[in-house]
Enzyme design. Structure first.
Site, PDB file in Angstrom:
ATOM      1  N   GLY A   1       1.124  -1.475   0.570  1.00 49.84           N
ATOM      2  CA  GLY A   1      -0.130  -0.031   0.189  1.00 49.84           C
ATOM      3  C   GLY A   1       1.043   0.903   0.195  1.00 49.84           C
ATOM      4  N   CYS A   2       0.274   2.107  -0.301  1.00 48.63           N
ATOM      5  CA  CYS A   2       1.186   3.501  -0.226  1.00 48.63           C
ATOM      6  C   CYS A   2       1.783   3.851   0.826  1.00 48.63           C
ATOM      7  CB  CYS A   2       0.500   4.521  -1.078  1.00 48.63           C
ATOM      8  SG  CYS A   2      -1.244   5.201  -0.615  1.00 48.63           S
TER       9      CYS A   2
END
Length: 295
Positions: free
Chosen positions: A114-115
């Site tokens: 995930g970012c």
């Protein structure tokens, strides 16, 4: 020639993966007719025809898509949250360690980070694995991100007629979906207190972790850990203490992640700067695919 199918390419992540790969030598994209995007039999056909599949889908749909893959030669790269803590899947952040890189090179199943987790893990994983902080450390993390990381609904909100103004914290129930991978990948016993904040810019990201540890020591550990290079770079200690280098949009359009350390002998503020759609999503997915197939 490597055949690639992007399942869910009409979303933000899928479109950017397609853009990155469309003119890549040695890669052939398999297209699905717009009217057949939800046709199960056509998706199954393409999922099993491809050498590499990208899943840009909600979690439940990503798990279903994996169940459709019967071809043992098909490599699956999942951009959803569904498999990021599954030990049967490689965690798609090759710079974290030689073991992570080898797993991406050899696995048939790769989960893209995930970012927010990309920034947090880039900072915390080396510090835990090298003994600079304890696995039972109680950490906090703040992440300022562009609105494109929030998906179609948030993009539509910010690009509509009456967009939200200013920065806005969210996930205030402290159960953000990236917390399990942030905790598991870094080997922490407790999840961090995590405050994500969406800014009124399309993309860009700053992830910060404060520590009560000597900043010079923290910088030396991170610099040594990432000395091998890759898309992660540790910047000079205390560079631009006025914060002028911490422009959240500075790395937009790149797949680079930069780590900065500020502070003094008793406190450190460690910050990761990246494009939430680059090293934080589509760029990371494309990087994993290229590494896996030796491109």
């Amino acid at each position: 020639m490597i055949s690639v199918f992007i399942d869910g390419r009409e979303g933000t992540t899928g479109l950017q993966i397609e853009e990155r790969l469309r003119n890549t030598p040695g890669v052939r994209l398999l297209d699905i007719a717009p009217e057949l995007r939800k046709d199960e039999s056509e998706r199954k056909r393409l999922l099993n025809q491809a050498d590499c599949v990208f899943l840009c889908l909600p979690d439940a749909a990503a798990r279903q898509a994996v169940s459709f893959v019967e071809n043992p030669s098909t490599v699956v790269i999942d951009a959803s949250t569904a498999h990021r803590t599954d030990p049967a899947w490689a965690y798609g952040f090759p710079e974290l360690s030689p073991a992570h890189e080898e797993a991406v090179r050899t696995s048939m199943r790769i989960a893209v980070p995930g970012c927010h987790a990309s920034g947090f893990c880039a900072i915390v994983y080396p510090l835990v694995s090298r003994g600079a902080i304890s696995p039972d450390a109680r950490l906090t993390c703040t992440s300022l991100s562009g609105y494109s990381g929030g998906g179609k609904a948030m993009i539509a909100s910010y690009e509509g007629e009456n967009p939200p103004r200013g920065a806005r914290p969210y996930a205030l129930g402290l159960t953000h979906k990236h917390l399990p991978e942030m905790t598991s990948v870094c080997g922490l016993e407790y999840p961090p207190v995590f405050q994500p904040i969406v800014a009124p810019v399309r993309q860009g990201m700053l992830v910060s972790v404060p520590l009560f540890i000597d900043a010079e020591f923290i910088h030396s550990v991170l610099e040594s850990h990432y000395a091998h290079g890759g898309n992660v770079a540790v910047m000079p200690l205390g560079e631009s203490p006025d914060g002028s280098v911490m422009e959240m949009e500075a790395l937009n359009g790149t797949d680079r992640l930069e780590i900065y350390v500020f502070g003094h002998s008793t406190q450190a503020l460690v910050m990761a700067k990246l494009d939430n759609l680059g090293k934080g999503a589509s760029g990371a997915a494309a990087q994993c695919m290229k590494l896996r197939f030796g491109l």
